[in-house]
Scaffold this motif. Structure first.
Motif, PDB file in Angstrom:
ATOM      1  N   ASN A  89      -6.875  -7.008  29.380  1.00  0.00           N
ATOM      2  CA  ASN A  89      -6.051  -7.011  28.163  1.00  0.00           C
ATOM      3  C   ASN A  89      -6.231  -8.333  27.425  1.00  0.00           C
ATOM      4  N   TYR A 133      -5.247  -9.092  24.572  1.00  0.00           N
ATOM      5  CA  TYR A 133      -4.076  -9.457  23.764  1.00  0.00           C
ATOM      6  C   TYR A 133      -3.308 -10.578  24.463  1.00  0.00           C
ATOM      7  N   TYR A 190      -5.541 -14.239  23.921  1.00  0.00           N
ATOM      8  CA  TYR A 190      -4.671 -14.279  22.745  1.00  0.00           C
ATOM      9  C   TYR A 190      -5.336 -13.645  21.516  1.00  0.00           C
ATOM     10  N   ALA A 219      -5.861 -10.330  18.830  1.00  0.00           N
ATOM     11  CA  ALA A 219      -4.883  -9.538  18.094  1.00  0.00           C
ATOM     12  C   ALA A 219      -4.857  -8.080  18.518  1.00  0.00           C
ATOM     13  N   ALA A 220      -5.678  -7.700  19.471  1.00  0.00           N
ATOM     14  CA  ALA A 220      -5.694  -6.337  20.010  1.00  0.00           C
ATOM     15  C   ALA A 220      -6.145  -6.433  21.462  1.00  0.00           C
ATOM     16  N   PRO A 221      -5.855  -5.403  22.255  1.00  0.00           N
ATOM     17  CA  PRO A 221      -6.169  -5.514  23.688  1.00  0.00           C
ATOM     18  C   PRO A 221      -7.643  -5.402  24.034  1.00  0.00           C
ATOM     19  N   SER A 279      -5.273  -7.586  13.488  1.00  0.00           N
ATOM     20  CA  SER A 279      -5.373  -6.150  13.726  1.00  0.00           C
ATOM     21  C   SER A 279      -4.418  -5.394  12.814  1.00  0.00           C
ATOM     22  N   HIS A 325      -1.714  -1.627  16.643  1.00  0.00           N
ATOM     23  CA  HIS A 325      -1.518  -2.646  17.695  1.00  0.00           C
ATOM     24  C   HIS A 325      -0.365  -3.579  17.327  1.00  0.00           C
ATOM     25  N   THR A 350      -0.942  -7.298  14.242  1.00  0.00           N
ATOM     26  CA  THR A 350      -0.867  -8.691  14.651  1.00  0.00           C
ATOM     27  C   THR A 350      -1.865  -9.536  13.882  1.00  0.00           C
TER      28      THR A 350
END
Ligand code: ZN
Length: 318
Positions: A51, A53, A58, A60-62, A129, A132, A135
């Motif tokens: 992941n 995210y 860090y 913006a999507a997994p 993103s 999600h 973000t």
């Protein structure tokens, strides 16, 4: 995302190129021995994306999966020899032009900051993103008084950029990716150059393009941060001296876009920026990645996916 609405309207000239991407399994088999020529230890495998995210990445999507593609926007000629202040881009518009799904998309990479909003030139680390939870984790880095750098989240949740950007786009979904680890650099090539060199020597004139992010877990990186626009004309050779160079501490997250070969599409062959979050009293870091300065102690861990198309957007005339 709180501020999806960029003030910049419209679209930019665009040319779409299709790529015949090798399988991840084939790439892993080729890259592992290739990287072992530049690093004492290196491994490349196909794995389920962790992941991304979460920290330390860090993003913006997994993940990096679904509708994988790359955009190469604008170019260095918009910066030198004289800046072109007409070159303001909306990342949201670019995501639309990349034909990413409107309800779920993710871009990350390297570009120039939105000078029209920040008030001067800067480095941009796009990382945003749609879907999600919408973000925007885009960071920027600027030169402040006295020549030091300041880095952090892009002001006011901006979704714009200036001059140029190199972006890997996807639906941000989990799925299979290339996991690339390398430590103890033994050769002159940096992490991305070692990947490019391996791909180029195997695939020759068949372009292979990757995007994703790698973590510098240990060691230090040589970076630059662009100062504000120069008031005088800067030729190519002078532009390098104009940059401000720094050595930044790990951990650094490095969004990256790279190609093995340019069939005449006017591509920037590699562009990698990095950021390190402010934590436990350490200063936030950010800039353009040149390589590590700590060959014996450096440790890299990266996740990449292949692109199946390239969108050359607002390509400058030759
Ligand atoms: Zn850069």
């Amino acid at each position: 995302m709180t501020e999806l609405d960029s003030k910049i309207e419209g679209s930019y000239p665009i040319v779409k190129h299709h790529l015949d991407a090798p399988t991840l399994a084939e790439l892993a088999a080729i890259l592992e021995p290739g990287l072992q020529k530049s690093f004492k230890t290196a491994s490349v495998s196909v794995t389920a994306c962790p992941n991304l995210y979460d920290e330390p990445f860090y993003l913006a999507a997994p993940g990096l999966c679904g509708s994988e593609r790359i955009a190469d926007v604008g170019g260095l000629i918009h910066l030198h020899p004289v800046p072109n202040f007409d070159k303001k881009y909306s990342l949201i518009s670019i995501m639309n032009q990349m034909e990413l799904p409107q309800n779920q998309s993710f871009v990350l990479g390297a570009g120039a900051g939105p000078f029209h909003q920040i008030g001067h030139n800067s480095e941009l680390i796009p990382n945003l993103s749609i879907g999600h939870n919408g973000t925007n984790r885009t960071q920027f880095a600027e030169i402040v008084n006295g020549g030091d750098y300041h880095s952090g989240p892009v002001p006011n949740g901006s979704t714009d950029c200036g001059l140029m950007a190199n972006l890997f786009g996807s639906e941000g979904l989990p799925g299979p990716v290339l996991k690339i680890t390398a430590s103890h650099r033994t050769g002159p090539l940096n992490f991305t150059a070692a990947i490019q060199e391996t791909l180029q020597s195997y695939y020759g004139e068949r372009p292979v393009s990757l995007g994703g992010a790698f973590l510098i877990k240990k060691g230090k990186a040589k970076t630059h941060v662009m100062p504000d626009f120069c008031t005088e004309r800067l030729e190519v050779g002078e532009a390098f001296d104009w940059l401000k160079f720094f050595e930044m501490d790990a951990p650094l997250v490095c969004p990256s876009v790279l190609h093995s070969y340019d069939p005449g599409w006017g591509l920037r062959m590699e562009h990698t920026h990095c950021f390190g979050l402010e934590k436990d009293g350490t200063k936030a870091r950010g800039g353009h990645y040149h390589g590590d300065t700590t060959p014996e102690t450096v440790e890299y861990e990266g996740y990449f996916n292949t692109a199946f198309s390239i969108y050359r957007i607002d390509q400058p005339p030759h």
